[in-house]
Design a protein around this motif. Structure first.
Motif, short mmCIF file in Angstrom:
data_model
loop_
_atom_site.label_atom_id
_atom_site.label_comp_id
_atom_site.label_asym_id
_atom_site.label_seq_id
_atom_site.Cartn_x
_atom_site.Cartn_y
_atom_site.Cartn_z
N ALA A 1 -7.54 -0.31 -10.91
CA ALA A 1 -6.19 -0.72 -10.50
C ALA A 1 -5.64 -1.83 -11.38
O ALA A 1 -4.43 -1.86 -11.67
N ALA B 1 -2.23 -1.55 -13.49
CA ALA B 1 -1.16 -2.56 -13.34
C ALA B 1 -0.68 -3.06 -14.70
O ALA B 1 0.51 -3.36 -14.87
N PHE C 1 6.90 1.52 -8.91
CA PHE C 1 5.59 2.12 -9.06
C PHE C 1 5.66 3.63 -8.83
O PHE C 1 5.34 4.13 -7.76
N CYS D 1 -7.06 5.45 -8.47
CA CYS D 1 -6.69 4.32 -7.62
C CYS D 1 -5.34 4.54 -6.94
O CYS D 1 -4.51 5.34 -7.39
N ASP D 2 -5.13 3.81 -5.87
CA ASP D 2 -3.91 3.93 -5.09
C ASP D 2 -2.67 3.63 -5.92
O ASP D 2 -1.64 4.29 -5.78
N LEU D 3 -2.76 2.65 -6.81
CA LEU D 3 -1.61 2.27 -7.61
C LEU D 3 -1.19 3.41 -8.53
O LEU D 3 0.01 3.68 -8.71
N ALA E 1 0.77 5.82 -6.66
CA ALA E 1 1.93 5.22 -5.99
C ALA E 1 1.78 5.26 -4.48
O ALA E 1 2.75 5.39 -3.75
N GLY E 2 0.51 5.15 -4.00
CA GLY E 2 0.25 5.12 -2.57
C GLY E 2 0.39 6.45 -1.87
O GLY E 2 0.30 6.51 -0.64
#
Length: 300
Positions: free
Chosen positions: A31, A35, A46, A93-95, A98-99
């Motif tokens: 993540a 970022a 995002f 990863c969640d990021l 974008a969730g």
């Protein structure tokens, strides 16, 4: 090559060639590294990023594929098609997602990208290596000019053969929807899976901002001639100057490969604007016109 893989494993960024455009790459499971991509690009929100993997087996390790998804993968991978499917937990990863509960995944066809992915052994996100909203880079020099200062390593794969970003399709909700046109055309997809569903899932795809792929100079589309101080990007025999033609022969593949490079080169001349001649909207022309409408500030 080893330096490139080491950069990914260290959580650093890498400029990576693909057959579509040059990407700014990072470990999809890290993540903090993801970022850094948003920071480097100045990405205003995002949006989900595409995870690039070595083969279809690696894709199914991070995404839930049904028979339709497998048929698309068999037909168009390695190549410029991204499939959005339900995400499996853990690897991306969640990021990067974008969730969302979905993940965008593709197997690139460029040999350099494939070598990196094989050596790295995991999914790699690689959005275009430009500042957000700018034309995507299709040669290494343009990628380095845009975001090179943020990258720990950069690989030269020559000029990108396709020149526009991948087609994005969703296989969620029991059907196939075209979220972003690209080099794999609507007609090719329909020939394999039949009719496409309405696009109601655009938030699951990158490259959907109202203004995107834009140079500094304003872009005017469907132009028949250049205005005062404008540069005309022509298409087809006898339209505009040969230097600024997307394709003098009217070839859509040539136009796609030249699109972002010519937008950048014209912009460096500091014109009052960039006018673009009409390009047919069928086949690959759908993707070209999508990019041009967004460069001009219109939602496609």
């Amino acid at each position: 090559m080893s330096a490139a893989v080491q950069a990914l494993r260290a959580g650093d960024l890498l400029i990576l060639p693909t057959e579509t455009v040059y990407g700014l790459a990072a470990d999809a499971g890290n993540a903090a590294a993801v970022a850094r991509i948003f920071e480097a690009k100045g990405r205003p929100r995002f949006n989900p990023l595409i995870s690039h993997v070595f083969d279809a087996a690696a894709a199914e390790a991070i995404a839930v594929f049904d028979d339709t998804a497998r048929a698309l993968a068999d037909a168009f991978w390695p190549g410029p098609l991204t499939i959005v499917a339900a995400s499996r937990p853990g690897a991306v990863c969640d990021l990067a997602r974008a969730g969302l509960d979905s993940v965008a995944v593709r197997v690139p066809g460029h040999p350099v990208a494939r070598e990196v992915l094989a050596a790295f052994g995991g999914p790699v996100v690689a959005p275009s290596a430009n500042r957000s909203g700018r034309p995507s880079p299709t040669i290494l020099a343009d990628a380095v000019e845009e975001t090179g200062r943020f990258a720990a390593a950069a690989l030269d794969g020559g000029a990108c053969a396709v020149g526009v970003e991948s087609t994005v399709v969703s296989v969620l909700e029991g059907g196939v929807a075209l979220l972003r046109p690209g080099a794999v055309t609507r007609e090719q997809i329909e020939g394999l899976v039949g009719g496409l569903h309405d696009d109601a899932q655009g938030h699951r795809s990158p490259g959907r901002q109202t203004t995107h792929y834009a140079p500094d100079a304003p872009v005017r589309i469907e132009a028949t001639a250049a205005g005062d101080g404008e540069i005309l990007l022509g298409f087809g025999p006898g339209v505009g100057e040969a230097r600024w033609s997307l394709s003098p022969a009217g070839d859509l593949r040539e136009a796609a490969a030249n699109l972002f490079r010519l937008l950048r080169e014209a912009d460096r001349e500091r014109p009052t604007g960039i006018a673009v001649a009409p390009v047919p909207g069928t086949g690959l022309g759908e993707a070209i016109n999508d990019r041009l409408r967004r460069a001009a500030g219109f939602v496609g």
